[in-house]
Design a protein around this motif. Sequence first.
Motif, PDB file in Angstrom:
ATOM      1  N   THR A  34       0.953  -1.087   0.138  1.00  0.00           N
ATOM      2  CA  THR A  34       0.145   0.054  -0.316  1.00  0.00           C
ATOM      3  C   THR A  34       0.890   1.189   0.154  1.00  0.00           C
ATOM      4  O   THR A  34       0.045   2.315  -0.584  1.00  0.00           O
ATOM      5  N   TYR A  35       2.048   1.198   0.074  1.00  0.00           N
ATOM      6  CA  TYR A  35       2.810   2.782   0.200  1.00  0.00           C
ATOM      7  C   TYR A  35       3.857   2.566  -0.805  1.00  0.00           C
ATOM      8  O   TYR A  35       5.011   1.346  -1.258  1.00  0.00           O
ATOM      9  N   PRO A  36       4.006   3.269  -1.518  1.00  0.00           N
ATOM     10  CA  PRO A  36       2.881   4.820  -1.743  1.00  0.00           C
ATOM     11  C   PRO A  36       1.707   4.790  -2.068  1.00  0.00           C
ATOM     12  O   PRO A  36       1.789   3.735  -2.965  1.00  0.00           O
ATOM     13  N   PRO A  37       0.551   5.410  -1.691  1.00  0.00           N
ATOM     14  CA  PRO A  37      -0.166   5.800  -2.467  1.00  0.00           C
ATOM     15  C   PRO A  37      -0.161   6.581  -3.965  1.00  0.00           C
ATOM     16  O   PRO A  37       1.031   6.955  -3.968  1.00  0.00           O
ATOM     17  N   TYR A  38      -1.416   5.707  -4.802  1.00  0.00           N
ATOM     18  CA  TYR A  38      -0.575   6.257  -6.275  1.00  0.00           C
ATOM     19  C   TYR A  38      -2.260   7.030  -6.769  1.00  0.00           C
ATOM     20  O   TYR A  38      -3.632   5.796  -6.825  1.00  0.00           O
ATOM     21  N   ASN A  39      -2.873   6.828  -8.096  1.00  0.00           N
ATOM     22  CA  ASN A  39      -3.439   6.824  -8.797  1.00  0.00           C
ATOM     23  C   ASN A  39      -3.165   6.647 -10.184  1.00  0.00           C
ATOM     24  O   ASN A  39      -1.978   6.929 -10.264  1.00  0.00           O
ATOM     25  N   ILE A  40      -3.729   6.296 -11.004  1.00  0.00           N
ATOM     26  CA  ILE A  40      -4.458   6.315 -12.134  1.00  0.00           C
ATOM     27  C   ILE A  40      -4.774   6.916 -13.400  1.00  0.00           C
ATOM     28  O   ILE A  40      -6.005   6.156 -12.832  1.00  0.00           O
ATOM     29  N   GLU A  41      -4.785   7.431 -13.796  1.00  0.00           N
ATOM     30  CA  GLU A  41      -5.679   8.754 -14.707  1.00  0.00           C
ATOM     31  C   GLU A  41      -6.053   8.207 -16.225  1.00  0.00           C
ATOM     32  O   GLU A  41      -4.435   8.039 -16.052  1.00  0.00           O
ATOM     33  N   ARG A  42      -6.941   8.663 -17.057  1.00  0.00           N
ATOM     34  CA  ARG A  42      -6.403   8.376 -18.893  1.00  0.00           C
ATOM     35  C   ARG A  42      -7.259  10.510 -18.366  1.00  0.00           C
ATOM     36  O   ARG A  42      -7.559  10.616 -18.099  1.00  0.00           O
ATOM     37  N   THR A  43      -5.951  10.649 -19.443  1.00  0.00           N
ATOM     38  CA  THR A  43      -5.920  12.218 -19.407  1.00  0.00           C
ATOM     39  C   THR A  43      -6.526  12.118 -20.676  1.00  0.00           C
ATOM     40  O   THR A  43      -6.333  13.431 -21.016  1.00  0.00           O
ATOM     41  N   GLY A  44      -6.786  11.483 -21.837  1.00  0.00           N
ATOM     42  CA  GLY A  44      -6.780  11.735 -22.942  1.00  0.00           C
ATOM     43  C   GLY A  44      -7.145  10.491 -23.947  1.00  0.00           C
ATOM     44  O   GLY A  44      -7.097   9.223 -23.002  1.00  0.00           O
ATOM     45  N   GLU A  45      -7.649   9.597 -24.795  1.00  0.00           N
ATOM     46  CA  GLU A  45      -7.690   8.767 -25.834  1.00  0.00           C
ATOM     47  C   GLU A  45      -7.379   7.352 -25.082  1.00  0.00           C
ATOM     48  O   GLU A  45      -7.217   6.271 -25.335  1.00  0.00           O
ATOM     49  N   ASN A  46      -5.156   8.130 -25.765  1.00  0.00           N
ATOM     50  CA  ASN A  46      -4.508   7.414 -25.974  1.00  0.00           C
ATOM     51  C   ASN A  46      -3.112   8.088 -24.527  1.00  0.00           C
ATOM     52  O   ASN A  46      -1.857   7.656 -25.166  1.00  0.00           O
ATOM     53  N   THR A  47      -3.959   8.652 -23.952  1.00  0.00           N
ATOM     54  CA  THR A  47      -2.708   9.315 -22.905  1.00  0.00           C
ATOM     55  C   THR A  47      -2.923   9.562 -21.345  1.00  0.00           C
ATOM     56  O   THR A  47      -4.200   8.914 -21.494  1.00  0.00           O
ATOM     57  N   TYR A  48      -1.834   8.698 -20.780  1.00  0.00           N
ATOM     58  CA  TYR A  48      -2.646   8.085 -19.199  1.00  0.00           C
ATOM     59  C   TYR A  48      -1.494   8.787 -18.714  1.00  0.00           C
ATOM     60  O   TYR A  48      -0.101   9.432 -18.765  1.00  0.00           O
ATOM     61  N   ARG A  49      -1.960   8.608 -16.968  1.00  0.00           N
ATOM     62  CA  ARG A  49      -0.702   9.364 -16.371  1.00  0.00           C
ATOM     63  C   ARG A  49      -0.769   8.963 -14.667  1.00  0.00           C
ATOM     64  O   ARG A  49      -2.257   8.256 -14.431  1.00  0.00           O
ATOM     65  N   ILE A  50       0.433   8.364 -14.313  1.00  0.00           N
ATOM     66  CA  ILE A  50       0.395   8.173 -12.900  1.00  0.00           C
ATOM     67  C   ILE A  50       0.824   8.910 -12.296  1.00  0.00           C
ATOM     68  O   ILE A  50       1.685   9.149 -11.943  1.00  0.00           O
ATOM     69  N   THR A  51       0.684   8.852 -11.004  1.00  0.00           N
ATOM     70  CA  THR A  51       0.642   9.872  -9.814  1.00  0.00           C
ATOM     71  C   THR A  51       0.985   9.112  -8.506  1.00  0.00           C
ATOM     72  O   THR A  51       0.296   8.437  -8.222  1.00  0.00           O
ATOM     73  N   MET A  52       1.987   9.460  -7.684  1.00  0.00           N
ATOM     74  CA  MET A  52       2.203   9.313  -6.687  1.00  0.00           C
ATOM     75  C   MET A  52       3.073   9.896  -5.846  1.00  0.00           C
ATOM     76  O   MET A  52       3.480  11.056  -5.388  1.00  0.00           O
ATOM     77  N   ALA A  53       1.979   9.600  -4.393  1.00  0.00           N
ATOM     78  CA  ALA A  53       2.381  10.576  -3.281  1.00  0.00           C
ATOM     79  C   ALA A  53       3.912  10.223  -2.501  1.00  0.00           C
ATOM     80  O   ALA A  53       4.427   9.117  -2.276  1.00  0.00           O
ATOM     81  N   VAL A  54       5.036  10.546  -2.716  1.00  0.00           N
ATOM     82  CA  VAL A  54       6.361  10.627  -2.736  1.00  0.00           C
ATOM     83  C   VAL A  54       7.115  11.802  -1.745  1.00  0.00           C
ATOM     84  O   VAL A  54       8.559  11.531  -2.060  1.00  0.00           O
ATOM     85  N   ALA A  55       5.843  11.946  -0.412  1.00  0.00           N
ATOM     86  CA  ALA A  55       7.278  13.094  -0.032  1.00  0.00           C
ATOM     87  C   ALA A  55       7.929  12.712   0.805  1.00  0.00           C
ATOM     88  O   ALA A  55       8.158  11.404   1.567  1.00  0.00           O
ATOM     89  N   GLY A  56       8.654  13.928   1.025  1.00  0.00           N
ATOM     90  CA  GLY A  56      10.048  13.917   1.514  1.00  0.00           C
ATOM     91  C   GLY A  56      11.048  12.799   0.235  1.00  0.00           C
ATOM     92  O   GLY A  56      12.346  13.016   0.660  1.00  0.00           O
ATOM     93  N   PHE A  57      11.155  12.653  -0.058  1.00  0.00           N
ATOM     94  CA  PHE A  57      11.618  11.823  -1.133  1.00  0.00           C
ATOM     95  C   PHE A  57      11.923  13.441  -2.299  1.00  0.00           C
ATOM     96  O   PHE A  57      11.374  13.884  -3.126  1.00  0.00           O
ATOM     97  N   ASP A  58      13.598  13.411  -3.006  1.00  0.00           N
ATOM     98  CA  ASP A  58      13.818  14.255  -4.608  1.00  0.00           C
ATOM     99  C   ASP A  58      13.846  13.739  -5.294  1.00  0.00           C
ATOM    100  O   ASP A  58      14.161  12.285  -5.345  1.00  0.00           O
ATOM    101  N   GLU A  59      14.392  14.114  -6.234  1.00  0.00           N
ATOM    102  CA  GLU A  59      14.331  13.604  -7.322  1.00  0.00           C
ATOM    103  C   GLU A  59      15.869  12.956  -7.483  1.00  0.00           C
ATOM    104  O   GLU A  59      15.227  11.287  -8.004  1.00  0.00           O
TER     105      GLU A  59
END
Length: 156
Positions: A34-59
């Motif tokens: 269950t860690y880290p929490p994430y979302n998967i969303e469809r942003t267009g007909e052929n595009t998607y986005r995964i968003t992960m909550a990674v508080a405290g981490f840098d690049e």
Amino acid sequence: MRHVDFSPLYRSTVGFDRLFTMLDSLAQPEQAQTYPPYNIERTGENTYRITMAVAGFDETELSIEAHAHVLSVKGEKAEEPAEGGEFLYRGIAKRAFERRFQLADHVEVTAASLKNGLLHIDLLRNIPEAMKPRKIAIAAEPVEAPKAIEAQIING
């Protein structure tokens, strides 16, 4: 939960190995991670986005790798020395993680960004022209009169 044996299907199908491996792995959950929490969303007909909550981490502490239809996101937090104090309670997770996502055919990572503790990974499904459905025109030809069958009748 019952285990499904796909071995009879392996003997009678060609090229579906990846599908059966995916179905087999779906039947065995990864210890309910269950860690880290994430979302998967469809942003267009052929595009998607995964968003992960990674508080405290840098690049520098995050890595993203796409290989053989699997997207892996890893986070390893470097140990930080306490700045002149000791923790009485540590509720902010600093644990390492690895999250894997199965990607469909022709899905590729186009961009990744980190903003306000959220890691955004943009995906594009890029179907080759040869595999896209195409419209086939139907030509309208003049209708010819049916040809009569000529037969010779022999009177006997």
